[in-house]
Design a protein around this motif. Structure first.
Motif, mmCIF file in Angstrom:
data_model
loop_
_atom_site.group_PDB
_atom_site.id
_atom_site.type_symbol
_atom_site.label_atom_id
_atom_site.label_comp_id
_atom_site.label_asym_id
_atom_site.label_seq_id
_atom_site.Cartn_x
_atom_site.Cartn_y
_atom_site.Cartn_z
ATOM 1 N N SER A 99 0.827 -1.205 0.000
ATOM 2 C CA SER A 99 0.000 0.000 0.000
ATOM 3 C C SER A 99 0.862 1.257 0.000
ATOM 4 C CB SER A 99 -0.905 -0.007 1.243
ATOM 5 O OG SER A 99 -1.516 1.257 1.420
ATOM 6 N N ILE A 154 -0.934 4.192 0.648
ATOM 7 C CA ILE A 154 -1.942 5.140 1.115
ATOM 8 C C ILE A 154 -1.381 6.178 2.073
ATOM 9 C CG2 ILE A 154 -3.846 3.520 0.762
ATOM 10 C CD1 ILE A 154 -3.879 3.024 3.761
ATOM 11 N N ALA A 173 0.686 11.179 1.662
ATOM 12 C CA ALA A 173 -0.379 10.182 1.630
ATOM 13 C C ALA A 173 -1.431 10.513 0.575
ATOM 14 C CB ALA A 173 -1.039 10.093 3.001
ATOM 15 N N LYS A 217 -4.265 9.255 0.274
ATOM 16 C CA LYS A 217 -5.589 9.271 0.894
ATOM 17 C C LYS A 217 -5.946 10.655 1.432
ATOM 18 C CE LYS A 217 -4.231 7.930 5.603
ATOM 19 N NZ LYS A 217 -4.424 6.956 6.698
ATOM 20 N N GLU A 228 -3.976 11.250 -5.293
ATOM 21 C CA GLU A 228 -4.517 9.908 -5.520
ATOM 22 C C GLU A 228 -4.880 9.708 -6.989
ATOM 23 O OE1 GLU A 228 -8.322 7.071 -4.294
ATOM 24 O OE2 GLU A 228 -7.710 8.688 -2.937
ATOM 25 N N TYR A 247 -2.101 -0.993 -3.539
ATOM 26 C CA TYR A 247 -3.209 -0.345 -2.841
ATOM 27 C C TYR A 247 -2.937 1.155 -2.786
ATOM 28 C CZ TYR A 247 -7.220 -1.009 0.308
ATOM 29 O OH TYR A 247 -8.468 -1.035 0.874
ATOM 30 N N GLY A 295 -5.761 3.944 -2.566
ATOM 31 C CA GLY A 295 -6.682 4.758 -1.774
ATOM 32 C C GLY A 295 -7.199 4.016 -0.549
ATOM 33 N N VAL A 296 -8.356 4.412 -0.098
ATOM 34 C CA VAL A 296 -8.918 3.831 1.118
ATOM 35 C C VAL A 296 -9.583 2.493 0.849
ATOM 36 C CG1 VAL A 296 -10.557 4.192 2.991
ATOM 37 C CG2 VAL A 296 -9.199 6.106 2.142
ATOM 38 N N TRP A 304 -14.634 0.351 2.652
ATOM 39 C CA TRP A 304 -14.500 0.553 4.090
ATOM 40 C C TRP A 304 -15.719 1.301 4.616
ATOM 41 C CZ3 TRP A 304 -11.729 -1.349 7.890
ATOM 42 C CH2 TRP A 304 -11.624 -0.666 9.101
ATOM 43 N N GLY A 328 -15.255 1.757 -2.441
ATOM 44 C CA GLY A 328 -13.832 1.797 -2.746
ATOM 45 C C GLY A 328 -13.526 1.622 -4.219
ATOM 46 N N ASP A 351 -8.030 -1.345 -5.839
ATOM 47 C CA ASP A 351 -7.605 -1.477 -4.449
ATOM 48 C C ASP A 351 -8.239 -2.692 -3.795
ATOM 49 O OD1 ASP A 351 -6.174 0.821 -4.809
ATOM 50 O OD2 ASP A 351 -7.573 2.118 -3.740
#
Length: 434
Positions: free
Chosen positions: A76, A78, A138, A140, A146, A158, A160-161, A164, A169, A173
């Motif tokens: 990731s 992120i 980051a 995110k 992003e 990975y 983004g978020v 969740w 999403g 990812d």
């Protein structure tokens, strides 16, 4: 009991922030070495291993051992990135996740981005002294970042978020966070930086020996078997003496030498026979040392402050010279330049505290036949010397071609003035051969 083997293929130490193992203590992996984390036996355990760049969190491996038929892991970015990281089950390269050329693609995408895009990223994309991307914050936290990262890394790691708390999403990812069949087996992480070749991730195959379950980070009992011509051996032991992996860097005088070509090369250092008032007795036949560098690797070369001479690719001329002295004797430190007076066998640059001289583009392709010669000792096609010496006098076709394609400002062609000469008060220079 699964273990996590972390291999650092770069030429520098790399620190990793650890969550979930080793009492959450960080680990620093030496250059071209492997360190091993042993997971607690019989426990479900989740955690992360995060590469740190100048103290900032970057790319990370997120891992869960759960004792079932699947193992859960992904790579990731992120929280940021500044290097390349991949993860796979030991002995199963088809289970790999991550992007071995993330930083290379990031730099390429940023370099070709328009002014508006760069302006939108100026608060979250960080550049080094050469204007190249060194790390990002980051994604995110920055929607523009992003979106930018997805233009070249979508589906590779990975970003983004993801799915969740009701958020569907990004499909790419979500695919990264899927489980991998195989149960609880050893995992291999491979780290590289922007100066590494992405193929180095494919050149390593673990052969695992039993590892004791001592607390913390036991000495590695992992060997890396070679695949192709990349790393011959990586372990906790002293790095293999050849190719050259660098002298101890204690801040003293020397150069950081980079081989940015596509082939392994040997570089020779020639100390002048004598030095006078603006003149020197060039040394053509007695190099003081040589170092062998793999493609796209760098190393620090320690040299005495008294060194006044050059470094070149190979031992013979015609060849491109990076000329330098490390102590001018008047408190001004090191000075250096790129010279084509004794020929050209590839581009080179030299950098001091702020200024860069030389060039990184090839000028052999398309050169007129009269400017090209075959080096007698190794039959390599090169541009002839503009000075001649015992090689038959100045080559006028080479002078004209190099003046047109490079110009006197970037490199000495026929002596004179106007060429960029770099300076480093720290008595340290950076030389790149392409």
């Amino acid at each position: 009991m699964p273990s996590i083997h972390i291999t650092n293929t770069s030429q520098h130490e790399q620190e990793f922030e650890v969550h979930g193992w080793n009492d959450n203590h960080n680990i620093t992996v030496k250059p071209r070495s492997t360190s091993t984390i042993t997971s607690p036996s019989g426990q479900q355990k989740s955690g992360a291993i995060i590469a740190l760049h100048d103290g900032h969190e970057g790319e990370q491996a997120e891992i869960t051992f759960n004792g079932g038929n699947f193992e859960w892991y992904d790579i990731s970015v992120i929280v940021g990135a500044g290097g390349n990281l991949t993860i796979e089950q030991v002995g199963k390269p088809g289970t790999r996740k991550g992007d071995p050329r993330f930083m290379q693609d990031l730099r390429k995408a940023y370099a070709s981005a328009d002014a508006h895009t760069k302006d939108s990223l100026k608060s979250c994309v960080h550049l080094n002294s050469r204007g190249l991307v060194s790390r990002i914050d980051a994604p995110k936290a920055y929607p523009a970042l992003e979106a930018f990262v997805r233009t070249f890394a979508e589906g590779k790691l990975y970003i983004g978020v993801g799915a969740w708390q009701g958020n569907k999403g990004d499909p790419g990812d979500n695919a990264q966070s899927s489980g991998t069949p195989g149960g609880n087996v050893d995992l291999q992480l491979i780290y590289s930086d922007a100066d590494s070749t992405p193929e180095i991730h494919d050149s390593l195959k673990l052969s695992v020996k039993p590892v004791s379950s001592t607390a913390g980070f036991p000495d590695s009992e992992v060997e890396q078997a070679p695949m192709g011509k990349a790393l011959a051996h990586i372990a906790k032991t002293t790095p293999h003496p050849s190719p050259f992996v660098g002298d101890a860097d204690n801040g003293a005088s020397g150069i950081t030498l980079s081989n940015k070509s596509g082939a392994e090369c040997t570089y020779f250092f020639f100390n002048n026979y004598w030095n006078g008032n603006g003149t020197a007795g060039a040394n053509f036949d007695h190099p003081s040392r040589s170092v062998n560098l793999r493609s796209h690797t760098s190393a620090f070369v320690s040299l005495p402050e008294s060194f006044k001479g050059r470094v070149q690719r190979g031992k013979f001329i015609p060849a491109t010279w990076a000329e330098f002295q490390l102590d001018a004797g008047n408190g001004s430190g090191a000075w250096g330049n790129i010279s084509l007076e004794q020929g050209y066998d590839g581009p080179a640059t030299i950098r001091g505290d702020s200024v860069e001289g030389g060039f990184s583009f090839d000028i052999l392709n398309g050169a007129p036949g009269a400017a090209v010669t075959e080096r007698a000792q190794d039959k390599v096609k090169v541009l002839a010397s503009t000075m001649g010496n015992w090689l038959g006098g100045p080559n006028e076709a080479a002078i004209k071609w190099e003046t047109e394609k490079v110009g006197q400002k970037l490199a000495y062609i026929t002596g004179g003035s106007g060429t960029i000469v770099v300076n480093s008060k720290r008595k340290r220079l950076l030389v790149d051969f392409f």
